[in-house]
Design a protein around this motif. Structure first.
Motif, PDB file in Angstrom:
ATOM      1  N   VAL A  11      54.485  34.469  34.026  1.00 38.90           N
ATOM      2  CA  VAL A  11      54.645  35.255  35.255  1.00 38.90           C
ATOM      3  C   VAL A  11      55.848  36.199  35.111  1.00 38.90           C
ATOM      4  CG1 VAL A  11      55.178  35.092  37.725  1.00 38.90           C
ATOM      5  CG2 VAL A  11      53.512  33.543  36.693  1.00 38.90           C
ATOM      6  N   THR A  12      56.930  35.697  34.557  1.00 41.90           N
ATOM      7  CA  THR A  12      58.117  36.527  34.343  1.00 41.90           C
ATOM      8  C   THR A  12      57.802  37.684  33.403  1.00 41.90           C
ATOM      9  OG1 THR A  12      59.560  34.624  34.693  1.00 41.90           O
ATOM     10  CG2 THR A  12      60.518  36.515  33.547  1.00 41.90           C
ATOM     11  N   THR A  13      57.104  37.398  32.321  1.00 42.32           N
ATOM     12  CA  THR A  13      56.722  38.446  31.366  1.00 42.32           C
ATOM     13  C   THR A  13      55.849  39.491  32.037  1.00 42.32           C
ATOM     14  OG1 THR A  13      56.908  36.952  29.479  1.00 42.32           O
ATOM     15  CG2 THR A  13      55.516  38.898  29.195  1.00 42.32           C
ATOM     16  N   ALA A  14      54.866  39.055  32.787  1.00 44.69           N
ATOM     17  CA  ALA A  14      53.983  39.999  33.491  1.00 44.69           C
ATOM     18  C   ALA A  14      54.784  40.859  34.459  1.00 44.69           C
ATOM     19  CB  ALA A  14      52.877  39.243  34.225  1.00 44.69           C
ATOM     20  N   GLY A  15      55.709  40.263  35.174  1.00 44.67           N
ATOM     21  CA  GLY A  15      56.548  41.011  36.112  1.00 44.67           C
ATOM     22  C   GLY A  15      57.443  42.019  35.416  1.00 44.67           C
ATOM     23  N   LEU A  16      58.042  41.623  34.303  1.00 42.65           N
ATOM     24  CA  LEU A  16      58.910  42.539  33.560  1.00 42.65           C
ATOM     25  C   LEU A  16      58.119  43.702  32.957  1.00 42.65           C
ATOM     26  CD1 LEU A  16      61.285  40.000  31.766  1.00 42.65           C
ATOM     27  CD2 LEU A  16      61.926  41.655  33.538  1.00 42.65           C
ATOM     28  N   LEU A  22      56.100  50.611  35.860  1.00 50.87           N
ATOM     29  CA  LEU A  22      56.076  51.162  37.214  1.00 50.87           C
ATOM     30  C   LEU A  22      57.391  51.806  37.663  1.00 50.87           C
ATOM     31  CD1 LEU A  22      54.047  48.344  38.998  1.00 50.87           C
ATOM     32  CD2 LEU A  22      53.233  50.604  38.272  1.00 50.87           C
ATOM     33  N   LEU A  23      58.507  51.366  37.112  1.00 55.48           N
ATOM     34  CA  LEU A  23      59.782  51.940  37.536  1.00 55.48           C
ATOM     35  C   LEU A  23      59.874  53.404  37.109  1.00 55.48           C
ATOM     36  CD1 LEU A  23      62.281  49.043  36.756  1.00 55.48           C
ATOM     37  CD2 LEU A  23      61.640  49.914  39.001  1.00 55.48           C
ATOM     38  N   PRO A  24      60.456  54.231  37.943  1.00 59.57           N
ATOM     39  CA  PRO A  24      60.587  55.647  37.569  1.00 59.57           C
ATOM     40  C   PRO A  24      61.592  55.802  36.423  1.00 59.57           C
ATOM     41  CG  PRO A  24      61.701  55.218  39.654  1.00 59.57           C
ATOM     42  CD  PRO A  24      60.999  53.954  39.264  1.00 59.57           C
ATOM     43  N   PHE A  80      65.254  47.778  25.420  1.00 59.66           N
ATOM     44  CA  PHE A  80      65.343  48.800  24.377  1.00 59.66           C
ATOM     45  C   PHE A  80      64.178  49.778  24.436  1.00 59.66           C
ATOM     46  CE2 PHE A  80      68.836  46.487  22.566  1.00 59.66           C
ATOM     47  CZ  PHE A  80      69.604  47.509  22.045  1.00 59.66           C
ATOM     48  N   ALA A  81      63.009  49.319  24.808  1.00 59.09           N
ATOM     49  CA  ALA A  81      61.876  50.242  24.947  1.00 59.09           C
ATOM     50  C   ALA A  81      62.187  51.294  26.008  1.00 59.09           C
ATOM     51  CB  ALA A  81      60.606  49.474  25.302  1.00 59.09           C
ATOM     52  N   ALA A  82      62.758  50.858  27.129  1.00 62.40           N
ATOM     53  CA  ALA A  82      63.132  51.806  28.183  1.00 62.40           C
ATOM     54  C   ALA A  82      64.203  52.770  27.675  1.00 62.40           C
ATOM     55  CB  ALA A  82      63.635  51.049  29.411  1.00 62.40           C
ATOM     56  N   ARG A 101      55.951  55.570  27.125  1.00 65.68           N
ATOM     57  CA  ARG A 101      56.432  54.196  27.363  1.00 65.68           C
ATOM     58  C   ARG A 101      55.769  53.219  26.385  1.00 65.68           C
ATOM     59  NH1 ARG A 101      58.010  53.294  33.545  1.00 65.68           N
ATOM     60  NH2 ARG A 101      58.291  55.469  34.117  1.00 65.68           N
ATOM     61  N   THR A 102      54.480  53.387  26.179  1.00 65.46           N
ATOM     62  CA  THR A 102      53.776  52.491  25.259  1.00 65.46           C
ATOM     63  C   THR A 102      54.263  52.699  23.826  1.00 65.46           C
ATOM     64  OG1 THR A 102      51.858  52.435  26.711  1.00 65.46           O
ATOM     65  CG2 THR A 102      51.496  51.785  24.422  1.00 65.46           C
TER      66      THR A 102
END
Length: 174
Positions: A11-16, A22-24, A80-82, A101-102
């Motif tokens: 659940v944490t992974t899915a949320g992150l 989704l974050l701008p 780091f991806a962000a 992003r991907t």
């Protein structure tokens, strides 16, 4: 409780991952983003230390250890991806191709896993510096953090065994 400890990392992974997508993130790598990266790395450390404490007090230290490693690594990789995505927006050409992003997530995972396919490479000095930081901290995360987690789990398992005492001779139960 074991089910909760087993499901919580998923659940944490899915949320992150959802937050990552989704974050701008369209302003580029600004001074605020650099501060965010440093604060994020401190957040990874704080998360890791919180997990160590939770392992020591958990009735299920092995499951907590898996949770700690999985959530800490996911947070680290997405951080780091962000940062790579924002850097590419701020300094186009920092990498040999534009990073969505991907693409940024893919690049981060290839660096973290030390696979290094070579299809995406850092070209600017700031990108190379950021990749170098990721590699160094990633090695620490895998090497040192994994060892600390193993020690915490083993210590908690040992304490649980000592707390239950020797088995009762008559019943064979603790």
């Amino acid at each position: 409780m074991p089910l909760v400890v087993a499901v919580r990392p998923a659940v944490t992974t899915a949320g992150l991952v959802a937050a990552y997508y989704l974050l701008p993130m369209d302003s580029g790598f600004t001074d605020e983003a650099a501060v965010g990266l440093v604060l994020g790395l401190l957040g990874v450390l704080a998360l890791f230390l919180w997990h160590i404490r939770a392992i020591r007090h958990s009735p299920y230290p092995k499951l907590r250890g898996v949770e700690a490693l999985s959530t800490t690594v996911v947070f680290f990789v997405l951080l780091f991806a962000a940062a790579y995505h924002l850097l590419e927006l701020a300094e186009p050409g920092s990498f040999n191709e534009f990073l969505t992003r991907t693409d940024s997530l893919y690049f981060t995972l290839t660096v973290f896993s030390t696979t290094g396919f070579g299809d995406i490479t850092a070209r600017s000095q700031s990108a190379r510096l950021m990749v170098s930081v990721q590699m160094a901290v990633g090695l620490l995360l895998v090497g040192v953090a994994a060892r600390v987690l193993v020690n915490a789990v083993q210590g908690a398992v040992r304490r649980r065994g000592e707390a239950s005492g020797p088995p009762d001779a008559a019943s064979g139960r603790p």
